[in-house]
Design an enzyme around this catalytic site. Sequence first.
Site, short mmCIF file in Angstrom:
data_model
loop_
_atom_site.label_atom_id
_atom_site.label_comp_id
_atom_site.label_asym_id
_atom_site.label_seq_id
_atom_site.Cartn_x
_atom_site.Cartn_y
_atom_site.Cartn_z
NE ARG A 25 5.14 -33.64 -22.56
CZ ARG A 25 6.08 -32.86 -23.12
NH1 ARG A 25 7.10 -33.43 -23.75
NH2 ARG A 25 6.00 -31.55 -23.05
NE ARG A 28 8.54 -30.98 -20.51
CZ ARG A 28 7.35 -30.50 -20.22
NH1 ARG A 28 6.51 -31.20 -19.48
NH2 ARG A 28 7.01 -29.29 -20.64
CB CYS A 49 -2.29 3.05 -7.78
SG CYS A 49 -3.59 1.99 -8.43
CB CYS A 52 -5.40 4.24 -5.33
SG CYS A 52 -4.55 2.72 -4.84
CG ASN A 74 -10.77 0.56 -20.13
OD1 ASN A 74 -9.83 1.32 -20.30
ND2 ASN A 74 -10.60 -0.74 -19.92
CG ASP A 75 -9.55 6.31 -18.13
OD1 ASP A 75 -10.71 6.77 -18.13
OD2 ASP A 75 -8.84 6.23 -17.11
CG HIS A 112 -2.57 -0.53 -4.36
ND1 HIS A 112 -2.83 -0.22 -5.67
CD2 HIS A 112 -1.26 -0.95 -4.34
CE1 HIS A 112 -1.75 -0.41 -6.41
NE2 HIS A 112 -0.79 -0.85 -5.63
CG ASN A 150 -7.10 -10.42 -18.02
OD1 ASN A 150 -7.53 -11.55 -18.20
ND2 ASN A 150 -7.27 -9.46 -18.92
N GLY A 156 -1.07 -10.32 -18.23
CA GLY A 156 -1.24 -9.08 -18.98
C GLY A 156 -1.89 -7.96 -18.20
CB SER A 158 -1.64 -2.66 -17.61
OG SER A 158 -2.97 -2.20 -17.46
CG HIS A 161 -6.34 -0.91 -7.13
ND1 HIS A 161 -6.14 0.06 -6.16
CD2 HIS A 161 -7.60 -1.37 -6.93
CE1 HIS A 161 -7.22 0.16 -5.42
NE2 HIS A 161 -8.12 -0.71 -5.87
CG HIS A 163 -8.41 -3.80 -12.21
ND1 HIS A 163 -7.05 -3.95 -11.97
CD2 HIS A 163 -8.52 -3.78 -13.58
CE1 HIS A 163 -6.39 -3.99 -13.11
NE2 HIS A 163 -7.26 -3.91 -14.11
CD GLN A 165 -10.07 -5.03 -18.57
OE1 GLN A 165 -10.41 -4.39 -19.55
NE2 GLN A 165 -8.91 -5.67 -18.53
CG HIS A 278 -18.46 -18.23 -20.94
ND1 HIS A 278 -17.68 -19.18 -21.57
CD2 HIS A 278 -17.91 -17.03 -21.26
CE1 HIS A 278 -16.71 -18.57 -22.24
NE2 HIS A 278 -16.81 -17.28 -22.06
CD GLU A 314 0.77 -27.07 -26.07
OE1 GLU A 314 1.05 -27.60 -24.99
OE2 GLU A 314 1.63 -26.74 -26.91
CD GLN A 320 1.19 -31.90 -23.71
OE1 GLN A 320 1.69 -30.77 -23.69
NE2 GLN A 320 1.52 -32.84 -22.84
#
Length: 345
Positions: A25, A28, A49, A52, A74-75, A112, A150, A156, A158, A161, A163, A165, A278, A314, A320
């Site tokens: 596939r 395709r 930012c 920064c 974290n705020d 940054h 991330n 996701g 946000s 800069h 970083h 977590q 992990h 999925e 898949q």
Amino acid sequence: MIFEQHPHRRYNPLTREWVLVSPHRSNRPWQGQSEAPVNRQRPPHDAGCYLCAGNERANGVRNPDYTGPFVFENDFPALLKDTPFHEDTGSPLFQSRTACGTSRVICFSERHDLTLPALPVEAIRKVVDVWVREYETLARDYAWVAIFENKGAMMGCSNPHPHGQIWASDFVPSEVAREDQAQEAFLSETGQNLLVSYCEAEQSGETRVVVENDDWIAVVPFWAVWPFETLLTPKRHRPRLTDLSTQERDRLAEILKRLCTRYDGLFRTEFPYSMGWHGAPPGLKETAHWQLHAHFYPPLLRSATVRKFLVGYEMLAEPQRDLTAEQAAARLRAQSETLEQDTFG
């Protein structure tokens, strides 16, 4: 090999789940959603930012004029330290339990505009040291310490800069518990450590190896779900980040730069992903079955603007993928380890 062109399923011994592979596939036509190209042109310091150095964050707290990695609470944390205890197990259908913990943010540097692959190895080594230090500190009080990044708005993130977590919780999350059970069962059944054995087998075959050095190896795992997913693990038995030697930390910084540079080169863009570590949960006494590893889950499928969606089959059946792990590894291996930032949009 018939599996290179025909549908087949592959088993993930780390989660004891299967993935459907449909390599026929991959060619395709695509008329679905396309993402906006990533603009790499960012200033070294952005006055607007929240992350920064020297800037005011959303809650009114001002960052210090830091250089190198900077960690702060974290705020807007997902876990709180002082949540009142409550447990409801009266019904097998409606069970709930209080979750307590803490959340921290780690800015990789004051720059940054520099993601992990754009930082010098010496700067990445400082990030590695912070990971180890934060894990060691939080592991004294919590059942699990999640260290992750991330990268990119597609995943996701946000704030642009660079970083990551760190979330610490008074419970071991479900994904980690599954890996714990699978690795323990593998050791009991075979007398071998699952990921140490897997690492040795991949070194002898090399078809899925992306990059390696004397202490670390990164592969597109045989059972990969995401198109260019990779698994990064030490070559020797190391259950936790705190078990790494000075040399292994040095070479971890080096291989992180090499791996992430190959990602950026693949589609000539800042490659988005979610990655995280992990290892054996802090309270676990017997760790012979555990092997430290990092998962990289990047969503891009065929270009900088076309991503893989885990939907439909999925969500309702099993994962898949259209690109085989071997094909993905070959494409990543073909990339340069020199970051050419000026060629990106």
